[in-house]
Design a protein around this motif. Structure first.
Motif, short mmCIF file in Angstrom:
data_model
loop_
_atom_site.label_atom_id
_atom_site.label_comp_id
_atom_site.label_asym_id
_atom_site.label_seq_id
_atom_site.Cartn_x
_atom_site.Cartn_y
_atom_site.Cartn_z
N PHE A 49 0.79 -1.23 0.00
CA PHE A 49 0.00 0.00 0.00
C PHE A 49 0.83 1.28 0.00
O PHE A 49 0.30 2.36 -0.29
N LEU A 50 2.12 1.20 0.32
CA LEU A 50 2.94 2.41 0.39
C LEU A 50 2.94 3.23 -0.89
O LEU A 50 2.84 4.47 -0.83
N PRO A 51 3.01 2.63 -2.08
CA PRO A 51 2.99 3.46 -3.29
C PRO A 51 1.77 4.35 -3.43
O PRO A 51 1.84 5.41 -4.07
N ASN A 52 0.65 3.96 -2.80
CA ASN A 52 -0.55 4.80 -2.85
C ASN A 52 -0.31 6.18 -2.25
O ASN A 52 -0.92 7.16 -2.68
N SER A 53 0.56 6.25 -1.24
CA SER A 53 0.85 7.54 -0.61
C SER A 53 1.46 8.52 -1.60
O SER A 53 1.17 9.71 -1.58
N PHE A 54 2.33 8.00 -2.44
CA PHE A 54 3.05 8.84 -3.38
C PHE A 54 2.33 8.95 -4.73
O PHE A 54 2.58 9.88 -5.49
N TYR A 55 1.45 8.02 -4.99
CA TYR A 55 0.71 7.98 -6.25
C TYR A 55 -0.13 9.23 -6.48
O TYR A 55 -0.28 9.69 -7.61
N ILE A 56 -0.64 9.81 -5.40
CA ILE A 56 -1.56 10.95 -5.52
C ILE A 56 -0.91 12.09 -6.28
O ILE A 56 -1.60 12.86 -6.95
N ILE A 57 0.42 12.19 -6.23
CA ILE A 57 1.09 13.28 -6.95
C ILE A 57 0.86 13.17 -8.46
O ILE A 57 0.87 14.18 -9.17
N THR A 58 0.59 11.98 -8.94
CA THR A 58 0.33 11.81 -10.37
C THR A 58 -1.08 12.24 -10.76
O THR A 58 -1.39 12.31 -11.95
N ASP A 59 -1.91 12.53 -9.78
CA ASP A 59 -3.27 12.99 -10.08
C ASP A 59 -3.29 14.38 -10.71
O ASP A 59 -4.33 14.82 -11.19
N PHE A 60 -2.14 15.05 -10.75
CA PHE A 60 -2.07 16.33 -11.45
C PHE A 60 -2.39 16.17 -12.94
O PHE A 60 -2.73 17.14 -13.60
N VAL A 61 -2.30 14.96 -13.44
CA VAL A 61 -2.63 14.69 -14.84
C VAL A 61 -4.08 15.11 -15.14
O VAL A 61 -4.40 15.47 -16.28
N HIS A 62 -4.92 15.09 -14.12
CA HIS A 62 -6.33 15.43 -14.32
C HIS A 62 -6.57 16.93 -14.51
O HIS A 62 -7.67 17.33 -14.88
N LEU A 63 -5.56 17.73 -14.26
CA LEU A 63 -5.72 19.17 -14.48
C LEU A 63 -5.98 19.50 -15.94
O LEU A 63 -6.58 20.53 -16.26
N SER A 64 -5.55 18.62 -16.84
CA SER A 64 -5.78 18.86 -18.26
C SER A 64 -7.27 18.86 -18.59
O SER A 64 -7.68 19.37 -19.63
N LEU A 65 -8.09 18.29 -17.71
CA LEU A 65 -9.53 18.25 -17.94
C LEU A 65 -10.26 19.45 -17.33
O LEU A 65 -11.46 19.59 -17.50
N SER A 66 -9.51 20.28 -16.60
CA SER A 66 -10.13 21.45 -15.97
C SER A 66 -10.35 22.56 -16.98
O SER A 66 -9.55 22.75 -17.89
N ASN A 67 -11.43 23.28 -16.80
CA ASN A 67 -11.64 24.46 -17.65
C ASN A 67 -11.07 25.69 -16.94
O ASN A 67 -10.61 25.60 -15.80
N SER A 68 -11.10 26.81 -17.58
CA SER A 68 -10.49 28.01 -17.01
C SER A 68 -11.15 28.42 -15.69
O SER A 68 -10.50 28.98 -14.82
N TYR A 69 -12.43 28.12 -15.54
CA TYR A 69 -13.15 28.47 -14.32
C TYR A 69 -12.69 27.62 -13.14
O TYR A 69 -12.53 28.11 -12.03
N THR A 70 -12.47 26.32 -13.36
CA THR A 70 -12.16 25.41 -12.25
C THR A 70 -10.68 25.09 -12.11
O THR A 70 -10.30 24.42 -11.16
N PHE A 71 -9.84 25.54 -13.02
CA PHE A 71 -8.43 25.15 -13.00
C PHE A 71 -7.78 25.43 -11.66
O PHE A 71 -7.14 24.56 -11.07
N TRP A 72 -7.89 26.65 -11.15
CA TRP A 72 -7.20 27.02 -9.92
C TRP A 72 -7.78 26.29 -8.71
O TRP A 72 -7.05 25.90 -7.79
N TYR A 73 -9.07 26.09 -8.72
CA TYR A 73 -9.72 25.32 -7.67
C TYR A 73 -9.20 23.87 -7.70
O TYR A 73 -8.81 23.32 -6.67
N ASP A 74 -9.17 23.28 -8.88
CA ASP A 74 -8.67 21.91 -9.02
C ASP A 74 -7.19 21.82 -8.64
O ASP A 74 -6.77 20.86 -8.00
N LEU A 75 -6.41 22.82 -9.03
CA LEU A 75 -4.98 22.83 -8.70
C LEU A 75 -4.79 22.84 -7.18
O LEU A 75 -3.99 22.05 -6.65
N LEU A 76 -5.50 23.68 -6.48
CA LEU A 76 -5.38 23.73 -5.03
C LEU A 76 -5.87 22.44 -4.37
O LEU A 76 -5.26 21.95 -3.41
N LEU A 77 -6.96 21.90 -4.88
CA LEU A 77 -7.50 20.67 -4.31
C LEU A 77 -6.54 19.50 -4.51
O LEU A 77 -6.22 18.78 -3.55
N ILE A 78 -6.07 19.31 -5.72
CA ILE A 78 -5.13 18.21 -5.99
C ILE A 78 -3.83 18.42 -5.23
O ILE A 78 -3.25 17.47 -4.68
#
Length: 184
Positions: A49-78
């Motif tokens: 399970f240890l890799p799961n701790s570090f895996y979350i950093i790869t979730d930044f890939v989902h920022l490409s799906l954000s629109n201009s309205y939600t980008f900064w919100y998504d960036l802070l959340l991720i």
């Protein structure tokens, strides 16, 4: 705020990041080398399970799906979730280091921890690139092991694993340096 549940997977990923932290928190209250079978199972589960701790950093890939309205919100959340997950992983590594440092030399301890971070990098590769989960070792072992045999020594998997593993190890060492410096 966005009326979307798209980033709800972050809660699940953070839950998975808490598991290794809880396991090493438990282990640090025990002598790791007493009841070797039970503690060995806990350490193997921790490694799984240890890799799961570090895996979350790869979730930044989902920022490409954000629109201009939600980008900064998504960036802070991720960023918040990935920082917390990564921190839990580093603390878990530090707890594990404390558990084994009395039994092994500092060189063996360092080699073991470096190897664990490289394995974590490989776990991130399995999750992000091949889309496997920690429980697939039990749920889907034949496909997992078949894919492992096919990709284990490819330059792509090795490069990814070593890069992420070295990054994790670097952050681990920096955090240890600051922990020692602050405690002096």
């Amino acid at each position: 705020m966005t009326t979307s549940i798209f980033l709800m997977f972050l809660i699940w990923n953070l839950f998975l990041a808490v598991i290794p932290f809880l396991l090493t928190s438990y282990l640090k209250t025990r002598n790791l080398f007493d009841n070797k079978f039970k503690n060995g199972i806990i350490v193997l589960t921790w490694l799984l399970f240890l890799p799961n701790s570090f895996y979350i950093i790869t979730d930044f890939v989902h920022l490409s799906l954000s629109n201009s309205y939600t980008f900064w919100y998504d960036l802070l959340l991720i960023s918040s979730y990935s920082t917390l997950g990564f921190l839990l992983g580093i603390i878990s590594l530090q707890d594990f280091e404390k558990s084994i440092s009395s039994k092994f030399s500092s060189l063996i301890t360092s080699i073991l921890l470096f190897s664990i971070t490289i394995l974590s990098g490989f776990g991130i590769y399995l999750g992000r690139i091949l889309r496997y989960n920690s429980w697939d070792i039990f749920k889907n072992p034949i496909d997992l092991f078949t894919d492992l045999l096919n990709i284990f020594l490819t330059t792509k998997s090795l490069g990814f694993s070593i890069l992420f593993g070295c990054f994790i190890y670097f952050i681990f060492q920096v955090s240890n340096y600051f922990t020692i410096t602050i405690n002096q």
